[in-house]
Design a protein around this motif. Structure first.
Motif, PDB file in Angstrom:
ATOM      1  N   ASP A   1      48.777  49.281  42.688  1.00 59.01           N
ATOM      2  CA  ASP A   1      49.698  48.412  43.693  1.00 59.01           C
ATOM      3  C   ASP A   1      49.679  47.054  43.496  1.00 59.01           C
ATOM      4  O   ASP A   1      50.464  46.238  43.600  1.00 59.01           O
ATOM      5  CB  ASP A   1      49.056  48.805  45.018  1.00 59.01           C
ATOM      6  N   TYR A   2      48.202  46.481  42.822  1.00 57.26           N
ATOM      7  CA  TYR A   2      48.012  45.227  42.883  1.00 57.26           C
ATOM      8  C   TYR A   2      47.451  44.725  41.313  1.00 57.26           C
ATOM      9  O   TYR A   2      46.441  45.222  41.110  1.00 57.26           O
ATOM     10  CB  TYR A   2      47.414  44.487  43.806  1.00 57.26           C
ATOM     11  N   ILE A   3      48.333  43.973  40.705  1.00 54.84           N
ATOM     12  CA  ILE A   3      47.837  43.700  39.160  1.00 54.84           C
ATOM     13  C   ILE A   3      47.822  42.195  38.971  1.00 54.84           C
ATOM     14  O   ILE A   3      48.812  41.514  39.212  1.00 54.84           O
ATOM     15  CB  ILE A   3      48.774  44.391  38.580  1.00 54.84           C
ATOM     16  N   TYR A   4      46.703  41.576  38.394  1.00 49.99           N
ATOM     17  CA  TYR A   4      46.392  40.155  38.355  1.00 49.99           C
ATOM     18  C   TYR A   4      46.317  40.046  36.736  1.00 49.99           C
ATOM     19  O   TYR A   4      45.253  40.554  36.004  1.00 49.99           O
ATOM     20  CB  TYR A   4      45.322  39.530  38.846  1.00 49.99           C
ATOM     21  N   THR A   5      47.270  39.642  36.167  1.00 44.71           N
ATOM     22  CA  THR A   5      47.262  39.490  34.740  1.00 44.71           C
ATOM     23  C   THR A   5      46.785  38.297  34.165  1.00 44.71           C
ATOM     24  O   THR A   5      46.746  37.916  33.086  1.00 44.71           O
ATOM     25  CB  THR A   5      48.580  39.858  34.044  1.00 44.71           C
ATOM     26  N   MET A   6      46.147  37.423  35.131  1.00 36.09           N
ATOM     27  CA  MET A   6      45.690  36.258  34.829  1.00 36.09           C
ATOM     28  C   MET A   6      46.914  35.083  34.263  1.00 36.09           C
ATOM     29  O   MET A   6      46.342  34.307  33.433  1.00 36.09           O
ATOM     30  CB  MET A   6      44.341  36.542  33.699  1.00 36.09           C
TER      31      MET A   6
ATOM     32  N   GLY B   1      34.546  28.065  43.456  1.00 35.22           N
ATOM     33  CA  GLY B   1      33.377  28.741  42.379  1.00 35.22           C
ATOM     34  C   GLY B   1      34.323  29.782  41.694  1.00 35.22           C
ATOM     35  O   GLY B   1      33.539  30.829  41.211  1.00 35.22           O
ATOM     36  N   VAL B   2      35.560  29.870  41.402  1.00 32.54           N
ATOM     37  CA  VAL B   2      36.125  30.848  40.536  1.00 32.54           C
ATOM     38  C   VAL B   2      36.337  30.633  39.075  1.00 32.54           C
ATOM     39  O   VAL B   2      36.363  29.451  38.564  1.00 32.54           O
ATOM     40  CB  VAL B   2      37.696  30.877  41.086  1.00 32.54           C
ATOM     41  N   PRO B   3      36.663  31.630  38.376  1.00 30.07           N
ATOM     42  CA  PRO B   3      36.915  31.415  36.804  1.00 30.07           C
ATOM     43  C   PRO B   3      37.915  30.534  36.584  1.00 30.07           C
ATOM     44  O   PRO B   3      38.917  30.529  37.305  1.00 30.07           O
ATOM     45  CB  PRO B   3      36.743  32.785  36.322  1.00 30.07           C
ATOM     46  N   THR B   4      38.064  29.959  35.439  1.00 25.30           N
ATOM     47  CA  THR B   4      39.149  29.049  34.957  1.00 25.30           C
ATOM     48  C   THR B   4      40.221  30.100  34.470  1.00 25.30           C
ATOM     49  O   THR B   4      40.052  30.852  33.464  1.00 25.30           O
ATOM     50  CB  THR B   4      38.838  27.978  33.980  1.00 25.30           C
ATOM     51  N   VAL B   5      41.597  29.796  34.968  1.00 23.87           N
ATOM     52  CA  VAL B   5      42.607  30.771  34.228  1.00 23.87           C
ATOM     53  C   VAL B   5      43.403  30.258  33.331  1.00 23.87           C
ATOM     54  O   VAL B   5      43.885  29.024  33.590  1.00 23.87           O
ATOM     55  CB  VAL B   5      43.570  31.416  35.499  1.00 23.87           C
ATOM     56  N   SER B   6      43.630  30.604  31.984  1.00 24.49           N
ATOM     57  CA  SER B   6      44.495  29.840  31.061  1.00 24.49           C
ATOM     58  C   SER B   6      44.892  30.900  30.122  1.00 24.49           C
ATOM     59  O   SER B   6      44.214  31.525  29.728  1.00 24.49           O
ATOM     60  CB  SER B   6      43.569  28.737  30.780  1.00 24.49           C
ATOM     61  N   GLY B   7      46.198  30.723  29.624  1.00 27.29           N
ATOM     62  CA  GLY B   7      46.554  31.584  28.725  1.00 27.29           C
ATOM     63  C   GLY B   7      46.530  33.017  28.866  1.00 27.29           C
ATOM     64  O   GLY B   7      46.285  34.029  27.976  1.00 27.29           O
ATOM     65  N   GLY B   8      46.342  33.448  30.106  1.00 24.07           N
ATOM     66  CA  GLY B   8      46.457  34.847  30.439  1.00 24.07           C
ATOM     67  C   GLY B   8      44.942  35.414  30.441  1.00 24.07           C
ATOM     68  O   GLY B   8      44.753  36.835  30.683  1.00 24.07           O
TER      69      GLY B   8
END
Length: 255
Positions: free
Chosen positions: A32-37, A58-65
């Motif tokens: 139902d829900y997909i986070y592909t970054m 406090g979340v991870p850094t999202v870059s380049g997927g």
């Protein structure tokens, strides 16, 4: 980023596995829900309830997927009102069946006592906690953890963890890289981590001093319903089939 329409409740009832067993499969592409970054999950509202899906600090850094931790205690957490975890997965009673899948790899650092990556989920208390360590997978069971795939190298490449919550049995099924950790799909493992008991939350990543190391998340997915991992055919089986057909044709030609 991908979002699928949620199935009607009647369909979920019809597809619910039997008590204490997982009888259905679902490919992660159909969750139902997909986070592909490609966009940080904490900046998204895939369930359209007016609240960001994950905690904003406090979340991870999202870059380049990919989502990578750049410091200690970098996590995705859903322990707040309106989070996708509480609106889709947790109804505060533990009676919702759900499945989570995450693909993650270690990219550096030294693991902690509980490994380099952890997932703790609580829907009924106590919680389920699974840890990826350099050479094994551990599931929290109080004083003594359950160890699986001992001797496997989890320091290189990406690894996929699937957790399915069996609401009827009040237990969990675990797959790592397609391998079922449970004895079978009729034997759930009871939650055994008391740290988050009753919190109706999830913590994904480095959420405590006993977990450390640098990781990279490729994708994170959630769906209603408890589903087993889809079996991937062995390449050798298909190859042998081709070889067998080729040999038969060769015999016929020679005849």
């Amino acid at each position: 980023m991908k979002k699928h329409n949620i199935l009607l409740p009647a369909l979920f009832l019809a597809a619910t596995p039997a008590f204490g067993a997982i009888t259905l499969t679902k490919a992660v592409e159909d969750f139902d829900y997909i986070y592909t970054m490609d966009v940080a999950p904490n900046n998204q509202d895939l369930d359209s309830n007016g609240t960001d899906d994950w905690w904003d600090t406090g979340v991870p850094t999202v870059s380049g997927g990919f989502a990578t931790n750049t410091a200690a205690d970098q996590i995705f957490r859903g322990d707040f009102t309106g989070s996708i975890w509480r609106s889709v997965v947790s109804d505060n009673t533990g009676t919702v069946a759900w499945t989570m899948e995450i693909t993650v790899g270690k990219v550096g650092g030294t693991q902690g006592t509980n490994g380099w990556f952890g997932i703790a989920t609580d829907v009924e208390g106590p919680s389920s906690a699974i840890y990826i360590k350099d050479d094994r997978i551990s599931i929290e069971q109080g004083a003594v953890d359950l160890d699986f795939l001992v001797g496997t190298d989890f320091t290189t490449g990406y690894h996929t963890v699937r957790i399915a919550h069996d609401a009827e049995a009040g237990g969990y099924y675990y797959w790592v890289n397609g391998t079922l950790l449970n004895d079978d799909t009729s034997t759930p493992i009871a939650p055994g981590n008391g740290s988050f008991s009753g919190s109706q939350s999830t913590f994904i990543g480095d959420y405590g001093g006993a977990i450390s190391g640098d990781y990279s998340i490729d994708s994170l997915s959630l769906t209603s319903g408890a589903y087993a991992a889809v079996a991937v055919p062995e390449p050798s089986t298909s190859l042998l089939g081709v070889i067998g057909v080729g040999a038969l044709l060769l015999r016929r030609r020679r005849a």
